[in-house]
Design a protein around this motif. Structure first.
Motif, PDB file in Angstrom:
ATOM      1  N   UNK A  40       0.833  -1.158  -0.100  1.00 48.49           N
ATOM      2  CA  UNK A  40       0.123   0.036  -0.018  1.00 48.49           C
ATOM      3  C   UNK A  40       0.894   1.401  -0.084  1.00 48.49           C
ATOM      4  N   UNK A  45      -2.686   6.017   0.776  1.00 47.36           N
ATOM      5  CA  UNK A  45      -3.223   5.709   2.153  1.00 47.36           C
ATOM      6  C   UNK A  45      -1.982   5.511   3.007  1.00 47.36           C
ATOM      7  N   UNK A  46      -2.044   5.935   4.477  1.00 42.99           N
ATOM      8  CA  UNK A  46      -0.821   5.808   5.321  1.00 42.99           C
ATOM      9  C   UNK A  46      -1.351   5.513   6.682  1.00 42.99           C
ATOM     10  N   UNK A  47      -0.720   5.529   7.811  1.00 37.04           N
ATOM     11  CA  UNK A  47      -0.827   5.004   9.091  1.00 37.04           C
ATOM     12  C   UNK A  47      -2.168   5.977   9.686  1.00 37.04           C
ATOM     13  N   UNK A  50      -6.179   5.505   7.110  1.00 39.57           N
ATOM     14  CA  UNK A  50      -5.959   3.991   6.837  1.00 39.57           C
ATOM     15  C   UNK A  50      -7.113   3.626   5.747  1.00 39.57           C
ATOM     16  N   UNK A  51      -8.091   4.188   5.384  1.00 40.88           N
ATOM     17  CA  UNK A  51      -8.973   3.834   4.660  1.00 40.88           C
ATOM     18  C   UNK A  51      -9.193   5.162   3.637  1.00 40.88           C
TER      19      UNK A  51
END
Lengths: 393, 237
Positions: A40, A45-47, A50-51
């Motif tokens: 991903x 998207x990242x931490x 997240x969606x």
């Protein structure tokens, strides 16, 4: 004068449309391959977010798939003839959008290869696990419902199947709303208003999609929709739009009243950059106010106006979901209420998100699956609404 | 009794004997592997973090965690951070505090509730973990965690610590250094803190240092209003 019969051009157009849909689906498959191969990290998207965009597409398709069945329910459950004639088309659209939405949701997983794990290891406290049952159950139930409608010998069971679908889709959209309603700590979610709000939104979005497809189908077959039928259905769309606007207004109004939610509301409605713009202009104005004018303003409300209104409602839906899903995550989580926070992990900061092309590939791939399913089905089977001379119910 | 019956009986006897012989060592080895110190609910591991001893700018716990668990330690938005230092400032008073934040090992963890496959789970001794073989990477647990304690592995991982398997496409978080605890050691962060700001121990043992301390000094759970009963407590907040 052309040497070819009129059907010749339609046939060619049909295959051209199919090829276009297939191409988009293949681009989607390429996006999935890239996400699988690289992880991903190639998406936006990242931490913190997240969606992302795939979830906007997936949730739109799933919510609209449930809402479009309203047309069928009004026919089967409440016995209105003009809707009964449209139940097969509504069911087809539901299956098509559900397939598209679920594909996107599944292929966005970090490990889509383990999807079988989701089916064999169910955690009963998880609304995601409930949804695995709800989505697959809905799919089977709608197929069954279609069978009872399209196979003459099964006709006596249509009402029973219609009731089952009616109940199931309420529970299904409740389940979709609960995904967010169960998030205890997030300012944007964790509200009991979300499941009913999603149900009402589904009515408007589903009916808008239905109008779009129905208009194209009538034009394709050189048929005219009875103006009385058109009138009743556009009024229903208007009511759904007003009702959904009301639910969204209540959601924000209750938040605005709570001191601890003011920062979040200020962010979404006023100074959160792209989010207030999308909310006010794309969702409220383009997705609600203008469609209402197109439906109700004197002199408007003709087929073309309702078509345009429906298209705008769908665009507004995407804007709404973008603000709801991504804006809701972008606002920092209040881990220490009353404190300013900073860290290497985005605490106290507005999270940045710029969706990558791969996310859009996946999302449009899902739309393409719904498009191909619909296009092929209306071609090989008879989904054209069969109206008898219109009689008021 | 016919000859056929005797043959059949002998065949069954031999088969059962062979089966028993082949399974027995496995069962014995299973006992050897699992027989020692089974995890028990009599223990609840936890931490008390004394913010007065936690220095702003000191990152020793973070560095130790990264080394122990084979994390890269980069601060990009897609990189995993199992523990992070947060600097907070009370808006009304201006009082500043620095503290480490990680999985709070809740007694009622929202991540475990929402996980569709049961990959998120709580061990009997209170440690909240992710089963990397079951995680499908849906990230619902990350949405549900009130402490943002979880990270998603966005790309392939290299140089893994054999005790801490990780994998692209799954979610992970502080495991309280479960592999060290099972070996009778303290978590890496607690061991590395030169200021003794992190006290690790068994919350269920009234005689443990941590239990004695939380009885005598004021400490709080972060977002105690959520009622999650965290295993990590903070002093001086």
């Amino acid at each position: 004068m052309s040497a070819h019969p009129p059907m010749y051009f339609k046939n060619r157009l049909y295959y051209a449309l199919l090829a276009a849909g297939g191409l988009v689906a293949m681009v989607g498959a390429y996006g999935v391959y890239m996400m699988e191969h690289h992880g991903h990290v190639i998406t936006g998207m990242n931490n913190q977010i997240v969606w992302g965009v795939p979830h906007v597409f997936a949730i739109f398709l799933i919510v609209a798939a449930s809402g479009v069945l309203n047309v069928a329910s009004i026919g089967s459950v409440f016995g209105k003839t003009l809707y009964k004639a449209r139940a097969p088309l509504a069911s087809l659209l539901s299956i098509a959008m559900l397939a598209g939405g679920l594909t996107v949701l599944m292929l966005d997983l970090g490990r889509p290869d383990r999807v079988i794990v989701a089916a064999t290891n169910m955690n009963l406290t998880s609304v995601f696990a409930w949804n695995v049952v709800l989505y697959s159950g809905m799919f089977s139930l709608v197929v069954l419902y279609l069978w009872t409608m399209m196979e003459r010998r099964m006709n006596p069971y249509t009402v029973a199947a219609g009731f089952a679908v009616f109940a199931w889709r309420f529970i299904l959209t409740t389940g979709t709303g609960l995904i967010f309603a169960f998030l205890t700590a997030r300012q944007a979610y964790g509200s009991a208003l979300l499941p009913p709000m999603f149900i009402v939104l589904s009515f408007a979005w589903g009916l808008a999609v239905f109008h779009l497809v129905q208009t194209v189908l009538y034009a394709w077959n050189d048929k005219q929709l009875d103006p009385l039928i058109s009138q009743r259905k556009k009024n229903l769309l208007g009511i759904f739009v007003i009702a959904s606007l009301y639910m969204v207004a209540m959601y924000h109004l209750t938040n605005l009243y709570f001191a601890q939610q003011k920062g979040f509301e200020r962010f979404i409605l006023l100074d959160g950059g792209v989010f207030p713009t999308l909310f006010w202009w794309a969702y409220v104005v383009l997705g609600n106010i203008i469609p209402l004018l197109l439906i109700y303003a004197p002199g408007l409300g003709k087929t073309r106006c309702v078509f345009a209104a429906s298209a705008l409602i769908v665009l507004g839906a995407f804007a709404f979901l973008y603000v709801f899903i991504i804006g809701g995550q972008a606002y920092p989580l209040a881990i220490f209420p009353g404190y300013q926070a900073s860290s290497s992990f985005g605490d106290g900061q507005i999270a940045a998100y710029s969706p990558s092309v791969h996310e859009f590939m996946l999302g449009f791939g899902g739309l393409a699956i719904a498009f191909i399913t619909t296009t092929v089905s209306v071609r090989v089977l008879n989904f054209m609404p069969q109206d008898k001379h219109y009689i008021t119910d | 009794m016919s000859e056929m019956d005797i043959k059949r009986r002998n065949f069954l006897k031999t088969s059962l004997g062979t089966a028993a012989l082949s399974i027995a060592p496995g069962i014995l080895l299973f006992d050897v592997a699992h027989g020692t110190a089974a995890v028990s609910a009599a223990v609840r591991w936890g931490m008390l973090i004394d913010t007065a001893n936690c220095r702003e700018g000191c990152n020793d716990c973070v560095t130790a965690c990264n080394r122990e668990n084979g994390l890269r330690g980069a601060n990009s938005t897609t990189n995993a951070q199992w523990i992070r230092k947060i600097d907070i400032k009370e808006v009304s008073t201006g009082r500043q505090v620095s503290l480490p934040m990680m999985c709070q090992h809740c007694a009622h963890p929202p991540c475990v509730d929402v996980c569709p496959t049961g990959a998120s789970f709580k061990r009997a001794d209170g440690i909240v973990l992710v089963d990397r073989h079951r995680c499908i990477g849906c990230r619902y647990c990350m949405m549900a965690c009130p402490y943002k304690a979880r990270s998603f592995v966005h790309e392939a991982v290299t140089d893994q610590n054999p005790d801490v398997p990780r994998g692209k496409g799954t979610v992970e978080s502080c495991s309280l250094c479960v592999h060290r605890i099972d070996a009778g050691l303290k978590p890496a962060c607690a061991e590395s803190c030169t200021n003794k700001a992190i006290l690790f121990g068994d919350l269920n043992d009234p005689a443990s240092e941590i239990s004695k301390k939380i009885r005598s000094v004021a400490s709080v759970q972060v977002r105690a209003d959520l009622g999650l009963d965290t295993g990590v407590r903070y002093q001086g907040l």
